[in-house]
Design a protein around this motif. Sequence first.
Motif, PDB file in Angstrom:
ATOM      1  N   CYS A 263      10.000 -25.110  23.000  1.00 59.30           N
ATOM      2  CA  CYS A 263       9.544 -24.284  24.119  1.00 59.30           C
ATOM      3  C   CYS A 263      10.648 -23.348  24.571  1.00 59.30           C
ATOM      4  O   CYS A 263      10.407 -22.163  24.834  1.00 59.30           O
ATOM      5  CB  CYS A 263       9.137 -25.162  25.295  1.00 59.30           C
ATOM      6  SG  CYS A 263       7.613 -26.006  25.003  1.00 59.30           S
ATOM      7  N   PHE A 264      11.860 -23.897  24.657  1.00 61.94           N
ATOM      8  CA  PHE A 264      12.972 -23.059  25.083  1.00 61.94           C
ATOM      9  C   PHE A 264      13.200 -21.926  24.099  1.00 61.94           C
ATOM     10  O   PHE A 264      13.519 -20.804  24.495  1.00 61.94           O
ATOM     11  CB  PHE A 264      14.241 -23.892  25.227  1.00 61.94           C
ATOM     12  CG  PHE A 264      14.417 -24.418  26.606  1.00 61.94           C
ATOM     13  CD1 PHE A 264      14.707 -23.550  27.637  1.00 61.94           C
ATOM     14  CD2 PHE A 264      14.277 -25.755  26.883  1.00 61.94           C
ATOM     15  CE1 PHE A 264      14.866 -24.021  28.912  1.00 61.94           C
ATOM     16  CE2 PHE A 264      14.423 -26.228  28.164  1.00 61.94           C
ATOM     17  CZ  PHE A 264      14.722 -25.362  29.178  1.00 61.94           C
TER      18      PHE A 264
ATOM     19  N   VAL B   5      11.018 -20.329  22.314  1.00 63.47           N
ATOM     20  CA  VAL B   5      10.051 -19.260  22.575  1.00 63.47           C
ATOM     21  C   VAL B   5      10.428 -18.507  23.846  1.00 63.47           C
ATOM     22  O   VAL B   5      10.412 -17.271  23.899  1.00 63.47           O
ATOM     23  CB  VAL B   5       8.634 -19.857  22.699  1.00 63.47           C
ATOM     24  CG1 VAL B   5       7.641 -18.757  23.019  1.00 63.47           C
ATOM     25  CG2 VAL B   5       8.262 -20.564  21.429  1.00 63.47           C
ATOM     26  N   LEU B   6      10.817 -19.281  24.862  1.00 63.17           N
ATOM     27  CA  LEU B   6      11.117 -18.663  26.150  1.00 63.17           C
ATOM     28  C   LEU B   6      12.339 -17.753  26.059  1.00 63.17           C
ATOM     29  O   LEU B   6      12.367 -16.672  26.649  1.00 63.17           O
ATOM     30  CB  LEU B   6      11.345 -19.774  27.172  1.00 63.17           C
ATOM     31  CG  LEU B   6      10.987 -19.452  28.597  1.00 63.17           C
ATOM     32  CD1 LEU B   6       9.563 -18.964  28.688  1.00 63.17           C
ATOM     33  CD2 LEU B   6      11.161 -20.682  29.461  1.00 63.17           C
ATOM     34  N   VAL B   7      13.338 -18.184  25.265  1.00 66.97           N
ATOM     35  CA  VAL B   7      14.524 -17.346  25.104  1.00 66.97           C
ATOM     36  C   VAL B   7      14.146 -16.040  24.425  1.00 66.97           C
ATOM     37  O   VAL B   7      14.630 -14.968  24.788  1.00 66.97           O
ATOM     38  CB  VAL B   7      15.604 -18.090  24.291  1.00 66.97           C
ATOM     39  CG1 VAL B   7      16.698 -17.131  23.858  1.00 66.97           C
ATOM     40  CG2 VAL B   7      16.196 -19.209  25.103  1.00 66.97           C
TER      41      VAL B   7
ATOM     42  N   TYR C 265      11.244 -14.495  24.606  1.00 67.28           N
ATOM     43  CA  TYR C 265      10.632 -13.664  25.644  1.00 67.28           C
ATOM     44  C   TYR C 265      11.701 -13.040  26.534  1.00 67.28           C
ATOM     45  O   TYR C 265      11.643 -11.874  26.885  1.00 67.28           O
ATOM     46  CB  TYR C 265       9.696 -14.492  26.530  1.00 67.28           C
ATOM     47  CG  TYR C 265       8.414 -14.918  25.889  1.00 67.28           C
ATOM     48  CD1 TYR C 265       7.952 -14.312  24.735  1.00 67.28           C
ATOM     49  CD2 TYR C 265       7.652 -15.933  26.448  1.00 67.28           C
ATOM     50  CE1 TYR C 265       6.767 -14.712  24.151  1.00 67.28           C
ATOM     51  CE2 TYR C 265       6.465 -16.338  25.875  1.00 67.28           C
ATOM     52  CZ  TYR C 265       6.034 -15.726  24.727  1.00 67.28           C
ATOM     53  OH  TYR C 265       4.867 -16.123  24.165  1.00 67.28           O
TER      54      TYR C 265
ATOM     55  N   PHE D  57       4.182 -21.821  29.715  1.00 70.36           N
ATOM     56  CA  PHE D  57       3.696 -20.639  29.013  1.00 70.36           C
ATOM     57  C   PHE D  57       2.534 -19.981  29.746  1.00 70.36           C
ATOM     58  O   PHE D  57       2.245 -18.815  29.517  1.00 70.36           O
ATOM     59  CB  PHE D  57       3.325 -21.011  27.581  1.00 70.36           C
ATOM     60  CG  PHE D  57       4.555 -21.351  26.800  1.00 70.36           C
ATOM     61  CD1 PHE D  57       5.380 -20.350  26.346  1.00 70.36           C
ATOM     62  CD2 PHE D  57       4.926 -22.661  26.590  1.00 70.36           C
ATOM     63  CE1 PHE D  57       6.533 -20.634  25.677  1.00 70.36           C
ATOM     64  CE2 PHE D  57       6.087 -22.963  25.923  1.00 70.36           C
ATOM     65  CZ  PHE D  57       6.892 -21.951  25.463  1.00 70.36           C
TER      66      PHE D  57
ATOM     67  N   LEU E  46       4.124 -11.982  30.885  1.00 69.91           N
ATOM     68  CA  LEU E  46       5.272 -11.476  30.134  1.00 69.91           C
ATOM     69  C   LEU E  46       5.955 -10.281  30.788  1.00 69.91           C
ATOM     70  O   LEU E  46       6.324  -9.336  30.110  1.00 69.91           O
ATOM     71  CB  LEU E  46       4.854 -11.093  28.710  1.00 69.91           C
ATOM     72  CG  LEU E  46       4.602 -12.268  27.758  1.00 69.91           C
ATOM     73  CD1 LEU E  46       4.295 -11.749  26.384  1.00 69.91           C
ATOM     74  CD2 LEU E  46       5.794 -13.199  27.720  1.00 69.91           C
TER      75      LEU E  46
ATOM     76  N   ILE F  93       8.800 -14.180  33.591  1.00 68.48           N
ATOM     77  CA  ILE F  93       9.691 -14.926  32.699  1.00 68.48           C
ATOM     78  C   ILE F  93      10.791 -15.607  33.514  1.00 68.48           C
ATOM     79  O   ILE F  93      11.163 -16.750  33.238  1.00 68.48           O
ATOM     80  CB  ILE F  93      10.265 -13.994  31.630  1.00 68.48           C
ATOM     81  CG1 ILE F  93       9.129 -13.564  30.708  1.00 68.48           C
ATOM     82  CG2 ILE F  93      11.340 -14.679  30.819  1.00 68.48           C
ATOM     83  CD1 ILE F  93       9.515 -12.543  29.709  1.00 68.48           C
TER      84      ILE F  93
ATOM     85  N   TRP G 122      11.397 -19.578  33.496  1.00 69.35           N
ATOM     86  CA  TRP G 122      12.707 -20.150  33.143  1.00 69.35           C
ATOM     87  C   TRP G 122      13.172 -21.110  34.235  1.00 69.35           C
ATOM     88  O   TRP G 122      13.585 -22.234  33.962  1.00 69.35           O
ATOM     89  CB  TRP G 122      13.726 -19.025  32.928  1.00 69.35           C
ATOM     90  CG  TRP G 122      15.028 -19.549  32.453  1.00 69.35           C
ATOM     91  CD1 TRP G 122      16.104 -19.878  33.214  1.00 69.35           C
ATOM     92  CD2 TRP G 122      15.369 -19.856  31.098  1.00 69.35           C
ATOM     93  NE1 TRP G 122      17.098 -20.367  32.427  1.00 69.35           N
ATOM     94  CE2 TRP G 122      16.683 -20.361  31.119  1.00 69.35           C
ATOM     95  CE3 TRP G 122      14.708 -19.751  29.880  1.00 69.35           C
ATOM     96  CZ2 TRP G 122      17.334 -20.764  29.967  1.00 69.35           C
ATOM     97  CZ3 TRP G 122      15.368 -20.152  28.731  1.00 69.35           C
ATOM     98  CH2 TRP G 122      16.658 -20.649  28.776  1.00 69.35           C
TER      99      TRP G 122
END
Lengths: 226, 494
Positions: A201-202, A204-206, A208, B139, B145, B150, B154
Motif C-alpha cells: 500500500c505504501f 502505491v501511495l508513494v 501517487y 485508497f 488524487l 494524498i 498519507w
Amino acid sequence: MLAAQLQPLAASVFSLIAIASLLLAFVMLGSRWLNDYLIAFAAESWLIAILSAAVGYYGHYPELYLIALLTALFRGLLLPYLMLRIVRRLKVDRELHERLSPSASLVVGALLVLFAFVVSSHLGQSLGLAGTVAVLALTVMLSMKLIGFLMLVVRGEALSQILGLLVLENGIFLGSQILVPGMPLLIELVILFDLLVVVACFGVLVRYLVIHTGTSSTHELRRLVG
Amino acid sequence: MIGGLLAVILLAPLAAVLGCMLARQPRVAEFLNLAAAIAVLLAVLRLLPLALSGPYTFWNGYLIVDPLGAWVLLSVASVYLLASIYAIGYMRVHKRAERLQRFYALFAGFALTTLSGPLMNNVGVYWIAIELTTLVSTFLVCFELDRESIEAAWKYIVVVSGGISLALLGIIFYYWGGSFHLGPTYDLTWSTLRNVAPQLNPTIALTAFLLVVIGFGTKVGLAPMHTWLPDAHSEAPAPVSAMLSGALLNTAMIGIARFIQVADAARLGSLPRVVVVTIGAFSLFIAALFITRQSGVKRLMAYSSVEHMGVITLGFGFGGPLGVAGALYHMLNHSLNKSLMFFGAGNAMQAYHSKRISRIRRVLSTMPVAGLLWLAGAVAITGAPPFGLFLSELTIMRAGLMGPNAWATFVMLALLIVIFVGFLNHFRAMYFGSNATPELSPRPVPAKFHLSIWCVLPMWMALVPLLLLGLWWPHAISHYFAVIAAQLSSAGAP
C-alpha cells in the motif's frame, strides 16, 4: 514461561540477538543515507529470523522454524527489495528533511532506551522475573517501539516513515518471539502477511505522492490544518 | 440459520468486490455494490433477533455472533446501504468517471472489512481486521488524487498504523499475562481473555489496557490521537466520509467496549474507567474548540465525529445498564445522522464547488428540499429534541450522574452547549447569512441547483428513522440493550 527456565547458553544467545537488533535500530537512527536504513532493516529482520529459529530449538516449538523461514523471506528479502524499488523510483538517496540531526536523535534514542528499561524492570519485578532474559526482551521491544516513533517524528522522507513503522513492527515481533513463543501460528502468519500488504500500500501511495505532488518529503504535506 | 446469514453478510460484499473488478460498465458496478448493501442490511436485520440468545461461535471459534456485535453490524450495514445509494448520485457527476469500477470495488471491500471487525472472536484477528480497514480505506481517501487528498491519505495510514501497533503490543501483553496460567499456546478469544482476566498480574493487565485503549482509540478518533480524522474525512469523497464516520469508527469502538469489560474482570480498581472517561471528555473539549472556529464544511462534520465518539466513549466509560444503553443508542443514531450530514455537505460541494463555509450561502433557495433535510440533520446532530441523539445523550448523562465520575457529566453538558451554539452558528451563516462577496466565489452561485434523486433519497432514509428513534424508544431495543449491558457487566463491576 520460557524465559525463566532457560539454559545459560540459550539465554545469552537470545540476549545477544536482542541487543544486536537494538543496535541496528540505532544505526538507522544515526544515519542519513536511505541505503543504510535498508541494510540495517534487512539485517535486523535476519537477526529476528535467527532468533525465531533459536527459540524454536531451545524451547521445542517446531512451528517457529517455519516462522523463521518466512521472516527471513518476507522481512529479510521481500520487504527490503520492495523498498529498494521505491528508493530507485524516488531518486533520493539521503534524508534531507530531518527535524533532528542524527547525532541528536541518537541521544534522544538513548534516553528512550533508559525509559524503556525503567518500565520493563518495573514490570519484570512485579512478575518476579527480574534479571531474566524476559526483562531484556521487554526493554528491547519497548525501545524499538519508541525509536520507531522517534523516526516517524523526526524524519520527513517518505521511505523513512515506512521504515519507522516497520521498526515498530519489528520490535513487537522480536519481543513476542521471546515472551510468547507459543502464540498460535495463524496469528503470526497473518501478521507477516499484513506487513507485506502494508508495504505494498505504501508503495502505491508513494507513487501517487511523487506523481501528484512532485515531492517525496512528507514535510511538504502541510496544507490540511485546523 | 445464523451461519447462513453470516455467509450473506460476508460473501455479498466479497462477490461485489470481484464483480466490480470484472465489470466493464460503471453501471454494473453501481448495481452490484447496491445489491450487496441491500442483501447485507436484510441479513443483519434478520440476524439481530437471533443474536439475542447468543453468543454463538462459528468456523472453529473464529467468528462470534453476540448482541453487541450484531448491534454494531446494524449501524455499519445501515450506513453502507445509505452511502451506496448516495454514491450512485455523487460519483456520477464526479470528474473521475472512468475509474468508477475501481471505486466500487474498493468501497465494497471497505464494507467487507468493516463488517468483519465486529464478528471476530480472536483478539489478534480482530486487530488484523481493523488494520485491513485502514489499508483499504486509504485508497478511498485519496481517490480524487489531488494534493490534499494524498496528504490526508498519507497522514491517515501513518498515524493509524502507528497508533494501532500500540494496540498489538497491548494484545501481546494480554497474551503474555495469560500464558502464565493457560500455558504457552492457547487461543486468545474475547471470552478466554475475560475468564483469565481475574488471574492476570495487575501491572501487566493495566499496561495492556492502556496500550489497547490508546491503540484502538487512535482508530476511533479520540483526542489527542484524532489528528488523522479531520483530514481523512474532509478529503475523501462524501459517501466514503459517511462510511468512515458512521461505520468504521464504531467497529473500532466495539474493541474498546470489550476491553473495558476485560479491565473490569481484572479488578483494576477505578483507574481504567477514569482513563476512558477522561479521554472521552477531552475529545469533546477538542471538538468544541475546533467546531466553533471551523472554516471547512466537511472538517466541521469530522470534528463533530470526534465529539460523538467522545460521547459514546463516555457512555461506555460510565457503564452500567444506562451508560451502555445510551452509548449503543447513540452509536446507531450518530451513524444515521452523520451520514445525513456528509450527504448534505457533498450536495453543497456539488452546488457551490467549494468546501469552505464562507462560500456556501443561501442553501435553502439553492436546494430547497435537500437543504431543509440538511438543516434538520444539523439540529439533530447537536443533540436537540425531538431526534434520537437527544435521547441517547440524556441517557448517558443520567448514567454519568449516578456513577463515580459525575464530574465528567458536567464537563460533557457544558461542552455540548458550546458545540450546539458553535455548530448551528455555521449553519445560520450558510442558510441565512449575507451573500458571499463576489471576489470570494470563483463561480457564480447557482440560483437553483438540481440534485439527482440518488442524492436526496438517502437523506430521507436517514432522517425518518432518526426522528422515529427520537420520538419513541421501542421496548424491544431497551430489552436488547439490557441484555448487552448484562453481558458486558457479567464479569463483575461496576
